[in-house]
Every structure is written in structure tokens, then in C-alpha cells.
Design a protein around this motif. Structure first.
Motif, PDB file in Angstrom:
ATOM      1  N   ALA A  81       2.179  -0.088 -11.316  1.00  0.00           N
ATOM      2  CA  ALA A  81       2.154   1.371 -11.440  1.00  0.00           C
ATOM      3  C   ALA A  81       2.986   1.990 -10.323  1.00  0.00           C
ATOM      4  O   ALA A  81       3.529   3.084 -10.474  1.00  0.00           O
ATOM      5  CB  ALA A  81       0.715   1.877 -11.383  1.00  0.00           C
ATOM      6  N   ASP A  82       3.113   1.293  -9.202  1.00  0.00           N
ATOM      7  CA  ASP A  82       3.916   1.805  -8.093  1.00  0.00           C
ATOM      8  C   ASP A  82       5.358   2.079  -8.519  1.00  0.00           C
ATOM      9  O   ASP A  82       5.963   3.055  -8.077  1.00  0.00           O
ATOM     10  CB  ASP A  82       3.911   0.815  -6.919  1.00  0.00           C
ATOM     11  CG  ASP A  82       2.607   0.868  -6.130  1.00  0.00           C
ATOM     12  OD1 ASP A  82       1.814   1.813  -6.349  1.00  0.00           O
ATOM     13  OD2 ASP A  82       2.385  -0.031  -5.301  1.00  0.00           O
ATOM     14  N   TYR A 110       2.455   8.063  -3.091  1.00  0.00           N
ATOM     15  CA  TYR A 110       3.153   9.276  -3.547  1.00  0.00           C
ATOM     16  C   TYR A 110       4.084   9.777  -2.447  1.00  0.00           C
ATOM     17  O   TYR A 110       5.218  10.155  -2.701  1.00  0.00           O
ATOM     18  CB  TYR A 110       2.165  10.375  -3.957  1.00  0.00           C
ATOM     19  CG  TYR A 110       1.034   9.898  -4.852  1.00  0.00           C
ATOM     20  CD1 TYR A 110       1.298   9.047  -5.912  1.00  0.00           C
ATOM     21  CD2 TYR A 110      -0.284  10.282  -4.617  1.00  0.00           C
ATOM     22  CE1 TYR A 110       0.264   8.587  -6.729  1.00  0.00           C
ATOM     23  CE2 TYR A 110      -1.319   9.831  -5.436  1.00  0.00           C
ATOM     24  CZ  TYR A 110      -1.046   8.984  -6.477  1.00  0.00           C
ATOM     25  OH  TYR A 110      -2.069   8.522  -7.264  1.00  0.00           O
ATOM     26  N   CYS A 150      -4.764  11.604  -8.664  1.00  0.00           N
ATOM     27  CA  CYS A 150      -5.365  10.291  -8.878  1.00  0.00           C
ATOM     28  C   CYS A 150      -6.814  10.486  -9.342  1.00  0.00           C
ATOM     29  O   CYS A 150      -7.595  11.124  -8.649  1.00  0.00           O
ATOM     30  CB  CYS A 150      -5.321   9.526  -7.555  1.00  0.00           C
ATOM     31  SG  CYS A 150      -5.843   7.826  -7.678  1.00  0.00           S
ATOM     32  N   ASN A 154      -8.472   7.354  -5.451  1.00  0.00           N
ATOM     33  CA  ASN A 154      -8.476   6.355  -4.392  1.00  0.00           C
ATOM     34  C   ASN A 154      -8.146   7.110  -3.099  1.00  0.00           C
ATOM     35  O   ASN A 154      -7.117   7.775  -3.058  1.00  0.00           O
ATOM     36  CB  ASN A 154      -7.397   5.308  -4.709  1.00  0.00           C
ATOM     37  CG  ASN A 154      -7.301   4.234  -3.661  1.00  0.00           C
ATOM     38  OD1 ASN A 154      -8.062   4.191  -2.709  1.00  0.00           O
ATOM     39  ND2 ASN A 154      -6.338   3.341  -3.835  1.00  0.00           N
ATOM     40  N   THR A 208      -2.424   0.303 -14.741  1.00  0.00           N
ATOM     41  CA  THR A 208      -2.022  -0.951 -14.104  1.00  0.00           C
ATOM     42  C   THR A 208      -2.868  -2.119 -14.587  1.00  0.00           C
ATOM     43  O   THR A 208      -3.998  -1.926 -15.041  1.00  0.00           O
ATOM     44  CB  THR A 208      -2.132  -0.832 -12.566  1.00  0.00           C
ATOM     45  OG1 THR A 208      -1.755  -2.091 -11.986  1.00  0.00           O
ATOM     46  CG2 THR A 208      -3.550  -0.507 -12.109  1.00  0.00           C
ATOM     47  N   LYS A 211      -6.041  -3.983 -11.268  1.00  0.00           N
ATOM     48  CA  LYS A 211      -7.413  -3.776 -10.840  1.00  0.00           C
ATOM     49  C   LYS A 211      -8.380  -4.444 -11.824  1.00  0.00           C
ATOM     50  O   LYS A 211      -8.685  -5.605 -11.663  1.00  0.00           O
ATOM     51  CB  LYS A 211      -7.670  -2.278 -10.644  1.00  0.00           C
ATOM     52  CG  LYS A 211      -6.586  -1.585  -9.775  1.00  0.00           C
ATOM     53  CD  LYS A 211      -6.658  -1.979  -8.319  1.00  0.00           C
ATOM     54  CE  LYS A 211      -5.440  -1.703  -7.459  1.00  0.00           C
ATOM     55  NZ  LYS A 211      -4.876  -0.389  -7.416  1.00  0.00           N
ATOM     56  N   ARG A 219       2.118  -7.960 -10.792  1.00  0.00           N
ATOM     57  CA  ARG A 219       2.960  -6.760 -10.680  1.00  0.00           C
ATOM     58  C   ARG A 219       3.337  -6.250 -12.061  1.00  0.00           C
ATOM     59  O   ARG A 219       4.454  -6.452 -12.550  1.00  0.00           O
ATOM     60  CB  ARG A 219       4.235  -7.017  -9.839  1.00  0.00           C
ATOM     61  CG  ARG A 219       4.018  -7.659  -8.487  1.00  0.00           C
ATOM     62  CD  ARG A 219       2.979  -6.944  -7.646  1.00  0.00           C
ATOM     63  NE  ARG A 219       3.315  -5.560  -7.431  1.00  0.00           N
ATOM     64  CZ  ARG A 219       2.453  -4.543  -7.648  1.00  0.00           C
ATOM     65  NH1 ARG A 219       1.213  -4.767  -8.044  1.00  0.00           N
ATOM     66  NH2 ARG A 219       2.850  -3.308  -7.450  1.00  0.00           N
ATOM     67  N   CYS A 220       2.379  -5.610 -12.715  1.00  0.00           N
ATOM     68  CA  CYS A 220       2.630  -5.058 -14.035  1.00  0.00           C
ATOM     69  C   CYS A 220       1.830  -3.770 -14.212  1.00  0.00           C
ATOM     70  O   CYS A 220       0.614  -3.768 -14.025  1.00  0.00           O
ATOM     71  CB  CYS A 220       2.256  -6.082 -15.108  1.00  0.00           C
ATOM     72  SG  CYS A 220       2.676  -5.555 -16.774  1.00  0.00           S
TER      73      CYS A 220
END
Ligand code: PLP
Length: 360
Positions: A81-82, A110, A150, A154, A208, A211, A219-220
């Protein structure tokens, strides 16, 4: 000129994201990155590594669209998601002109991504209850192109009021994208905003596999939005954002069995979270435990820096949130295995409480 002087001014001024991994530590109980505590096993089925991968692997997109209840044209898959956070800035924000807005205390990427692209970062701190300061946002919205919210947030763990999201979406219509970061939505799936996409063409939802899907190392991540938004992001994404093994494993994680297994993990995490919260509430050094809709719990702790260090020295690694606005004395604890939570509770119970005057 030195190499340092050759670099862009905003890059020289940049502090990289202090990820849990970068912060290090020598632990055996890792409760600092909101990961799933045990590894899920996969086998690779694609052996075609001589070939370039698909830019947007069809099976992964189709399965995620079905899982999220949207059309495949509304889904973009990326390196976590990053990368989605970054692509939105690259596609929508003119450096030195447009701004990004977010509401601390919240996720750190962000600001890191905006700063890397020399895009102004505007912050409107949340109200005391960590909900949106809508009038504060209204005052700051001129020139803002992307607003990150968010939810569940978080590190505070609570959902943003849906009614406030509506007001924000109306306020931003025709001006800015509103990005709902739903990295933890699997722990409270009824709260997703994906059902609003038809109504709001400027709503973007980030997701994402890191989690609840237990795949932080893969990394997806996914961006869900109107097809028009996805098409713009497709212009700035790398030609091969996902390697073949990543796409292979992501497709398996999103199969009906994969999704069932995820839901079972979530149910288990929620039970252990209950145990952790109840335990924290009976721990002397814990002043306040905040409700959580996620796989982590935020707590305000007496002499939190000393407690953080004491647990760190025993190999129990938590996340210190003390530096974030309105989070003084707060530590964030990921819901680990029951044994890991027990170890954290035991160590916390050896810390002095409010009545004690000295740290251990
Ligand atoms: C973990 C997290 C992400 C990043 O997800 P990746 O897919 O691992 O890049 C994004 N947003 C929030 C709020 C997170 O906590």
C-alpha cells in the motif's frame, strides 16, 4: 560540489521513514510492526522467471476485485500500500504548488512520500477524541490535492466516523482526492468505504496483504478507486511493479481457501486482543488502554520511555508513539501469539505503577 551537495535540497532535508525494521532491536518477541506473528506457507507454481511479469497480473486483480466487491477496472496492485500512497502523489500533486493533507496522530508514510516529491505537507491535528477536525480541514483545504485518512487509524486503533467521511467527501468534491487507508479493514470489515465509490468518484481506498493476510514480506497492496483514477495511476506506475513470485503468492492468498484462512486468523487475533486488553487493564503501569478495531492496542503507560527500554532489553519490542502529537506516554503493542502477549504482560507487570517513584 560534494555528492551531498549534488542531491536535491528536499532530499538532503529528508528523514527516512523510521520503520520498525530500521529501528532494529535484538528481540524474540516482535510486537512493533503490526505483522501477523507466524508465517503462512506457500509454494511457487510459476517457473517462468526468464520472462517479464505482467504489469497488473490478471488473476490477482480479478480475485482482489471479487474479494472487495468492485470491478477489476477499479483495482490497481502495487508494491505494498506504501507504493499506492506514493503513486497518488506522483499522479496528482505538482511539486512546489499542490499540497497533501493528513491528520496526525497517524501513519508516517504520508509525510515521508510527500517530502520525497517536494510536495507540501499540510497537517490538521485530530480533535481530542482522535476524530477529524472538519472545520480545521475546511480552513486548510485550498490547494490540497490529496487528503489521507487512515481508518481504522494507525496507531490509535479506532475508526473515523463515517458521517465525518461524508462531510469531508462533500468538502473535497471537485478539489481533492480523499484517500481512505484501510490497511486494517479485515479486522472490522463492515466499516469499509468501498460501497461509496459509485457515489464519490474522488474517493480512493488503500488496502494491503501485509496485515490480516500475514504477508508483510511479500510487499503487495491495492488501490481501489474509479476507473478514471486507476488509469491515471497506471501512467506513473513502474512497468513491472510485482515480480512473478509475488503475483503467484498473492493469487494464492486471494483464492477462496486463502480468504477463509485469513478470516480464521482474524477471528483468532480478535480473541487474543481481548485477552491482551483485559490483561493490560489489570497492569499497574498501564494508565489507559484504548479500544481497538485492529491487530494492535495503544496504551498510555507510566514512565513509558523507561518501560519501552526495559522491555526492549528483555527482547520484547514494542512501538514507541510518544513523539506523535497527543500521544505522550503511549506505546503501541501488536497482538502477537497468546504466548507473546503473555510475555509482554508479565514484563509490564514488573514495571512500577503510578504509586512507585523510581523506575526499575
Ligand atoms: C502497514 C500499513 C501500510 C503499508 O502497507 P504495505 O502494504 O505493507 O506497504 C499502509 N498504511 C497503514 C496505515 C499501515 O499501517
Amino acid at each position: 560540489m560534494s555528492i551531498e551537495e549534488l542531491a536535491r535540497a528536499n532530499v538532503r532535508a529528508l528523514t527516512p521513514y523510521q520503520s520498525a525494521r530500521r529501528l532494529g532491536g535484538n528481540g524474540d518477541v516482535w510486537l512493533n510492526a503490526n505483522e501477523y506473528p507466524t508465517a503462512v506457507e506457500f509454494e511457487l507454481t510459476q517457473q517462468t522467471l526468464n520472462r517479464y511479469p505482467e504489469c497488473q497480473p490478471k488473476l490477482v486483480i480479478e480475485r482482489y476485485a471479487e474479494y472487495a466487491g468492485v470491478k477489476p477496472e477499479q483495482v490497481l496492485v502495487s508494491r505494498g500500500a506504501d507504493e499506492g500512497i506514493e503513486l497518488l502523489i506522483r499522479a496528482f500533486c505538482e511539486p512546489g504548488k499542490d499540497a497533501v493533507l493528513y491528520c496526525p496522530p497517524t501513519y508516517g508514510m504520508y509525510s515521508v512520500s510527500s517530502e520525497a516529491f517536494n510536495v507540501e505537507c499540510r497537517t490538521v491535528p485530530t480533535l481530542e477524541n482522535w476524530q477529524l477536525d472538519l472545520s480545521g480541514i475546511a480552513e486548510q483545504i485550498e490547494g490540497v490535492k490529496v487528503i489521507y485518512v487512515c481508518s481504522p487509524n494507525n496507531p490509535t486503533g479506532q475508526l473515523i466516523n463515517p458521517q465525518d467521511f461524508r462531510v469531508l467527501l462533500e468538502m473535497a468534491r471537485g478539489k481533492a482526492l480523499v484517500v481512505a487507508d484501510e490497511a486494517y479493514i479485515e479486522f472490522c470489515p463492515q466499516a469499509t468505504l468501498t460501497g461509496w465509490l459509485e457515489e464519490y468518484p474522488h474517493l480512493v481506498v488503500l488496502r494491503t496483504l501485509s496485515k490480516a493476510f500475514a504477508l508483510a514480506g511479500l510487499r503487495c497492496g491495492f488501490t481501489i478507486a474509479a476507473e478514471e483514477v486507476i488509469n491515471l495511476l497506471m501512467k506513473v506506475i513502474a512497468p513491472y511493479p510485482l515480480s512473478t513470485p509475488v503475483a503467484d503468492i498473492a493469487a494464492q492468498a486471494l483464492s477462496p481457501q486463502g480468504i477463509n484462512a485469513m478470516r480464521e486468523r482474524v477471528a483468532e487475533v480478535l480473541l487474543i486482543r481481548q485477552y491482551l486488553i483485559a490483561g493490560l487493564r489489570e497492569t499497574a503501569c498501564v494508565e489507559q488502554v484504548f479500544d481497538s478495531e485492529t491487530n494492535y492496542v495503544l496504551a498510555r503507560i507510566t514512565a513509558s520511555s523507561a518501560v519501552f527500554k526495559s522491555l526492549w532489553d528483555r527482547g520484547i519490542i514494542l512501538r514507541d508513539q510518544n513523539k506523535q502529537p497527543s500521544l505522550s506516554g503511549c506505546l503501541r503493542i501488536t497482538v502477537g501469539t497468546r504466548t507473546e502477549c503473555e510475555r509482554a504482560l508479565t514484563a509490564l507487570r514488573q514495571q512500577p505503577g503510578l504509586t512507585a517513584t523510581e523506575a526499575v
